[in-house]
Design a protein around this motif. Structure first.
Motif, short mmCIF file in Angstrom:
data_model
loop_
_atom_site.label_atom_id
_atom_site.label_comp_id
_atom_site.label_asym_id
_atom_site.label_seq_id
_atom_site.Cartn_x
_atom_site.Cartn_y
_atom_site.Cartn_z
N PRO A 47 0.84 -1.21 0.00
CA PRO A 47 0.00 0.00 0.00
C PRO A 47 0.87 1.26 0.00
O PRO A 47 2.00 1.24 0.52
CB PRO A 47 -0.80 -0.12 1.30
CG PRO A 47 -0.77 -1.58 1.63
CD PRO A 47 0.56 -2.09 1.15
N VAL A 48 0.34 2.32 -0.55
CA VAL A 48 1.12 3.54 -0.69
C VAL A 48 1.68 4.01 0.65
O VAL A 48 2.86 4.36 0.76
CB VAL A 48 0.26 4.66 -1.33
CG1 VAL A 48 1.01 5.99 -1.30
CG2 VAL A 48 -0.10 4.28 -2.75
N GLU A 49 0.84 4.00 1.68
CA GLU A 49 1.29 4.49 2.98
C GLU A 49 2.45 3.66 3.52
O GLU A 49 3.43 4.20 4.06
CB GLU A 49 0.13 4.49 3.98
CG GLU A 49 -0.99 5.46 3.65
CD GLU A 49 -1.94 4.91 2.58
OE1 GLU A 49 -1.76 3.74 2.14
OE2 GLU A 49 -2.85 5.65 2.17
N TYR A 96 4.51 1.73 1.77
CA TYR A 96 5.67 1.88 0.88
C TYR A 96 6.40 3.18 1.21
O TYR A 96 7.63 3.19 1.35
CB TYR A 96 5.20 1.88 -0.56
CG TYR A 96 6.31 1.95 -1.59
CD1 TYR A 96 7.05 0.82 -1.94
CD2 TYR A 96 6.62 3.16 -2.22
CE1 TYR A 96 8.06 0.88 -2.89
CE2 TYR A 96 7.63 3.23 -3.17
CZ TYR A 96 8.34 2.09 -3.50
OH TYR A 96 9.34 2.16 -4.44
#
Length: 312
Positions: A192-194, A196
């Motif tokens: 997930p972006v957060e 990563y």
């Protein structure tokens, strides 16, 4: 090699890891758009920022940043160089805001190295000096080994010719670590972006001791194309350049830092680098103390002194 310590070093490399005599007419005339001049060279793999003037043929320097990095990481070095060098700073497509272009799929380092050989030939460069940091060091080794007549000198900054043992132990081969490399790539792409981005923050903090220098490389990593970074990192894990090192005819210096992990240290790191470069016994290995992975940011004066001495 101790697996946990080695993996810690590999993790550090994961996240930012991210000429001669080019005539004025060969420069793209777009300084207003970028604040600098670009070499007139068409490639989907990278573009080149050109600064300064060569005082004589052969006094050109190619700078290659690492995984997910921008050539700005070398700005401090450029300001400290002895006069008379023309700088060719490479910005790899997909890293630090540059469109992915031809790097959108597949390997990155090897195609960039091949294109750099074409750049050197088409620009009429005479044995340029090449300095590569991290993945840039891998690209530099590929260039010097596969196109030995293209490189006058090579400096590799904190990179070994095969990362496989960090993941698969001392008997690792490209084939044995390929499944692990595939898992690493898949994990980078699926995170997930957060999560990563949080990992990037932690990684940059571990790669740069000087807190005030972390913001730039972090921003560069955050603005890098995740697929390009993941593909490039997979490529680094499975690439073994040790058999190719004897093809290098240029003088080589390797600057490196001590691994900062339990069970590791200066003496262990020294041994790892000696073993890694044993197929190129002429390489000069120099450890830089009191620094993390970005030597040019943690020890700018020491780094510039080493580079200027190497260029002399």
């Amino acid at each position: 090699m101790i697996r946990t310590a080695a993996s810690a070093f590999a993790l550090l490399l994961a996240a930012t890891a991210p000429a001669l005599a080019v005539p004025t007419a060969a420069l793209a005339q777009s300084p207003a758009a970028h604040g600098h001049q670009h070499a007139d060279f068409e490639s989907g793999r990278f573009h080149v920022r050109v600064e300064g003037e060569a005082s004589a043929p052969g006094r050109d320097l190619i700078l290659i940043p690492g995984l997910s990095s921008h050539p700005d990481v070398f700005n401090g070095l450029i300001s400290r160089l002895e006069p008379g060098w023309r700088i060719h700073a490479v910005h790899v497509a997909g890293f630090s805001g540059a469109p992915a272009e031809a790097n959108a799929e597949g390997p990155v380092a090897a195609p960039v190295a091949a294109e750099l050989a074409r750049y050197i030939a088409e620009q009429g460069l005479q044995k340029p000096v090449v300095i590569g940091h991290s993945m840039g060091g891998t690209i530099g080794m590929m260039l010097a080994a596969r196109h030995p007549d293209s490189v006058g000198k090579l400096m590799v900054v904190d990179m070994i010719p095969f990362m496989g043992p960090m993941f698969g132990g001392p008997t690792a081969t490209p084939e044995s670590v390929a499944p692990i490399a595939d898992q690493v790539r898949a994990g980078m792409l699926a995170a997930p972006v957060e999560a990563y981005n949080a990992q990037l923050v932690g990684t940059i903090n571990g790669m740069i001791n000087t807190e005030s220098e972390r913001a730039g490389p972090l921003d560069q990593a955050l603005r890098s194309d995740r697929t390009v970074s993941a593909n490039a990192y997979r490529e680094l894990i499975v690439t073994d350049l040790r058999p190719e090192l004897p093809n290098i005819t240029a003088p080589v210096e390797v600057l490196y830092v001590a691994f900062n992990a339990p069970g590791m240290g200066a003496e262990v790191t020294d041994g790892i680098y000696r073993a890694s470069f044993q197929t190129l016994p002429s390489a000069q290995l120099t450890r830089i103390d009191d620094s993390a992975h970005f030597i040019m940011l943690d020890q700018p004066e020491v780094f510039a002194a080493e580079v200027n001495a190497f260029l002399d």
